[in-house]
Structure formats: structure tokens, C-alpha cells
Motif scaffolding. Structure first.
Motif, PDB file in Angstrom:
ATOM      1  N   THR A  70     -38.124  66.082  75.140  1.00  0.00           N
ATOM      2  CA  THR A  70     -38.416  65.915  76.564  1.00  0.00           C
ATOM      3  C   THR A  70     -39.895  65.589  76.784  1.00  0.00           C
ATOM      4  O   THR A  70     -40.242  64.675  77.539  1.00  0.00           O
ATOM      5  N   ALA A  96     -39.204  63.382  87.323  1.00  0.00           N
ATOM      6  CA  ALA A  96     -37.898  63.667  87.931  1.00  0.00           C
ATOM      7  C   ALA A  96     -36.735  63.064  87.159  1.00  0.00           C
ATOM      8  O   ALA A  96     -35.573  63.364  87.451  1.00  0.00           O
ATOM      9  N   VAL A  98     -33.789  62.485  84.730  1.00  0.00           N
ATOM     10  CA  VAL A  98     -32.862  63.380  84.044  1.00  0.00           C
ATOM     11  C   VAL A  98     -31.962  62.530  83.158  1.00  0.00           C
ATOM     12  O   VAL A  98     -31.269  61.630  83.645  1.00  0.00           O
ATOM     13  N   GLU A 102     -28.193  65.569  79.684  1.00  0.00           N
ATOM     14  CA  GLU A 102     -28.880  66.827  79.997  1.00  0.00           C
ATOM     15  C   GLU A 102     -27.914  67.934  80.412  1.00  0.00           C
ATOM     16  O   GLU A 102     -28.209  69.119  80.240  1.00  0.00           O
ATOM     17  N   TYR A 106     -28.055  71.908  79.564  1.00  0.00           N
ATOM     18  CA  TYR A 106     -28.195  72.880  80.646  1.00  0.00           C
ATOM     19  C   TYR A 106     -27.157  73.990  80.519  1.00  0.00           C
ATOM     20  O   TYR A 106     -27.463  75.171  80.713  1.00  0.00           O
ATOM     21  N   LEU A 163     -42.906  74.299  87.888  1.00  0.00           N
ATOM     22  CA  LEU A 163     -42.246  73.036  87.576  1.00  0.00           C
ATOM     23  C   LEU A 163     -40.909  73.270  86.878  1.00  0.00           C
ATOM     24  O   LEU A 163     -39.912  72.600  87.188  1.00  0.00           O
ATOM     25  N   ARG A 167     -37.172  72.379  88.234  1.00  0.00           N
ATOM     26  CA  ARG A 167     -36.264  71.576  87.416  1.00  0.00           C
ATOM     27  C   ARG A 167     -34.930  72.286  87.203  1.00  0.00           C
ATOM     28  O   ARG A 167     -33.855  71.725  87.467  1.00  0.00           O
ATOM     29  N   GLU A 168     -34.990  73.513  86.711  1.00  0.00           N
ATOM     30  CA  GLU A 168     -33.764  74.227  86.371  1.00  0.00           C
ATOM     31  C   GLU A 168     -32.972  74.616  87.611  1.00  0.00           C
ATOM     32  O   GLU A 168     -31.739  74.545  87.617  1.00  0.00           O
ATOM     33  N   LEU A 171     -31.292  71.434  88.946  1.00  0.00           N
ATOM     34  CA  LEU A 171     -30.147  71.017  88.138  1.00  0.00           C
ATOM     35  C   LEU A 171     -28.938  71.917  88.363  1.00  0.00           C
ATOM     36  O   LEU A 171     -27.799  71.439  88.364  1.00  0.00           O
ATOM     37  N   GLY A 184     -32.367  65.478  89.748  1.00  0.00           N
ATOM     38  CA  GLY A 184     -33.720  64.968  89.936  1.00  0.00           C
ATOM     39  C   GLY A 184     -34.111  64.765  91.380  1.00  0.00           C
ATOM     40  O   GLY A 184     -35.269  64.458  91.677  1.00  0.00           O
ATOM     41  N   GLU A 187     -37.023  67.063  92.760  1.00  0.00           N
ATOM     42  CA  GLU A 187     -38.329  66.701  92.212  1.00  0.00           C
ATOM     43  C   GLU A 187     -38.850  65.416  92.829  1.00  0.00           C
ATOM     44  O   GLU A 187     -40.042  65.306  93.150  1.00  0.00           O
TER      45      GLU A 187
END
Length: 247
Positions: A70, A96, A98, A102, A106, A163, A167-168, A171, A184, A187
């Protein structure tokens, strides 16, 4: 215990990691057996145990591989920018992105995080791998912002935590409601204003120039510390992160 490195070992290790990610995503971390991973990879249990001592160690290897990939992808995208493209909006757009695969990662990392919340030892080890990733994010962000003529007004490690949370958390919502909130989206909408609010112009700076983000170079400095052939346990891998210097 893992044995010494052979010429075929990197290929075997890569196949086991790929099979593990697919199997973990399909069946879950806890439900997956070592036999299932070996069967999908096309290797024996002996090959497995010559590379990994446990499923936990295998997950942590996946974690480091995903983190490195990443960071490297983002660094390459930023390095391709022209001087005029070094804007907070453009940097936010790149951050942003993805990747299509992914979702599998995740699912796996979320399950292991829940496991770590219940298990203090797993939490201790995971926290050190998290710290290594945050160190790379914080260092790279600081350098990239400097190239754009700006600097953080808040602690870099804390901002890296924010950040990751954005992100998490984004998602999690996107994978539940992909039509309502494509991956994304949060973001792309909020990261640039967040960077604007958390940075300031460096006095006397220009538009920001340079030839590299410095992310990969800085990350490489710590490699090899507490890590032999890369097959040690989670604790051994974490020694390269310098996590004691992070909050």
C-alpha cells in the motif's frame, strides 16, 4: 521452527501467503485450518511449518506485506506528480484510491483485530505492526507535505491514526452499502479539508519540489533490524518498526 532459506523458499512463502489470504477471506481466520491453506497453495504441512510457526504469524506476515504494498503504490503515484500537481486536493485523491482486492484484506484484518481486542498478547503484537505502518505513513506524509510547501500543526503519529480511522471506518460502511457509499468516498470528500485544517504554509517555501517521497527509502532504513530472513515471529518482525519511538 522455521528452517534456513532455500532457493525455492520465497516462491513457497508467496504461494502460502496468497492461499492464506484467499482462504481467510472465504472461511474466516479462526475457521480456516492449516490443511486448507496447504491444499489451496499446493504444499505440505512441512512446507507450511518451515515458513510459519502459527496462523497468527502468517497473518502478521500478510499484514506487513499489505502495508508495504500500500505504501509503495502510494509513493509511486505521488512520485509521478508534476510540481503543479502538488496540491492537497490531488494528494487526497491519490490517498483515497481503493484497490479492487481490498475487500478480502478488510475482511481478514477486521477479524484479526477483533481477536486482538479479546487477546492481550495478540493485541500487543498487532499494535507493534500497526506502529510500524503509522511510522511510515507519518514520515511519508511529513515529507510530501513539505514538498507541497506545508507542514502539520498536529502530532504526525496522531494524524496517521486519524487517517487510518477514516480509511477503515469508511470501508466498513462502503462494503455494507457500496451503492450508497463507494469505497474511498469519504476520503475524497473530507481528506483535503482535513489536511487544510491540520497544516500550515511553511514560511518562505515555494511550491514544493523534490524527486521522491522518501517513504520507501525511510522504511528501508529499519529493515534487517530484529529480522533475519523475514520469517521470524510477529514480535521479531516488529523490532524493525522502531515502535518504541511512536506514541
Amino acid at each position: 521452527m522455521p528452517k534456513g532459506v532455500t532457493r525455492r523458499r520465497p516462491r513457497t512463502r508467496a504461494a502460502l501467503l496468497k492461499a492464506a489470504l484467499e482462504t481467510f477471506a472465504e472461511h474466516g481466520f479462526h475457521a480456516t485450518t492449516i490443511e486448507q491453506i496447504c491444499e489451496r497453495a499446493g504444499y505440505t504441512r512441512g512446507a507450511y511449518y518451515s515458513n510459519f510457526a502459527s496462523k497468527e504469524e502468517l497473518f502478521l506476515a500478510l499484514f506487513d506485506e499489505h502495508s508495504d504494498r500500500t505504501v509503495r503504490r502510494l509513493a509511486e503515484s505521488i512520485d509521478a506528480l508534476t510540481a503543479d500537481e502538488y496540491t492537497l486536493t490531488r494528494l487526497a485523491e491519490l490517498a483515497a484510491r481503493v484497490e479492487p482486492d481490498e475487500r478480502d484484506w478488510y475482511l481478514v484484518t477486521t477479524e484479526f483485530t477483533l481477536h486482538a481486542i479479546r487477546d492481550p498478547q495478540a493485541a500487543w503484537v498487532l499494535a507493534r505492526h500497526d506502529a510500524r505502518l503509522r511510522t511510515e505513513i507519518a514520515r511519508g506524509l511529513t515529507l510530501v507535505l513539505r514538498r507541497a510547501g506545508r507542514e502539520l500543526t498536529v502530532d504526525a503519529d496522531r494524524f496517521a491514526r486519524l487517517l487510518i480511522a477514516l480509511r477503515e471506518g469508511g470501508l466498513a460502511q462502503s462494503y455494507v452499502e457500496p451503492g450508497e457509499l463507494p469505497p474511498g468516498s469519504l476520503e475524497r470528500q473530507f481528506l483535503a479539508p482535513l489536511l487544510e485544517a491540520s497544516t500550515r504554509t511553511i514560511p518562505g517555501s515555494g511550491s514544493g519540489t523534490g524527486t521522491g517521497t522518501g517513504i520507501d527509502d525511510d522504511a528501508a532504513e529499519g529493515e534487517g533490524e530484529g529480522e533475519g530472513d523475514g520469517d521470524g515471529d510477529g514480535e521479531g518482525q516488529s523490532k524493525r518498526s522502531g515502535s518504541d519511538a511512536v506514541i
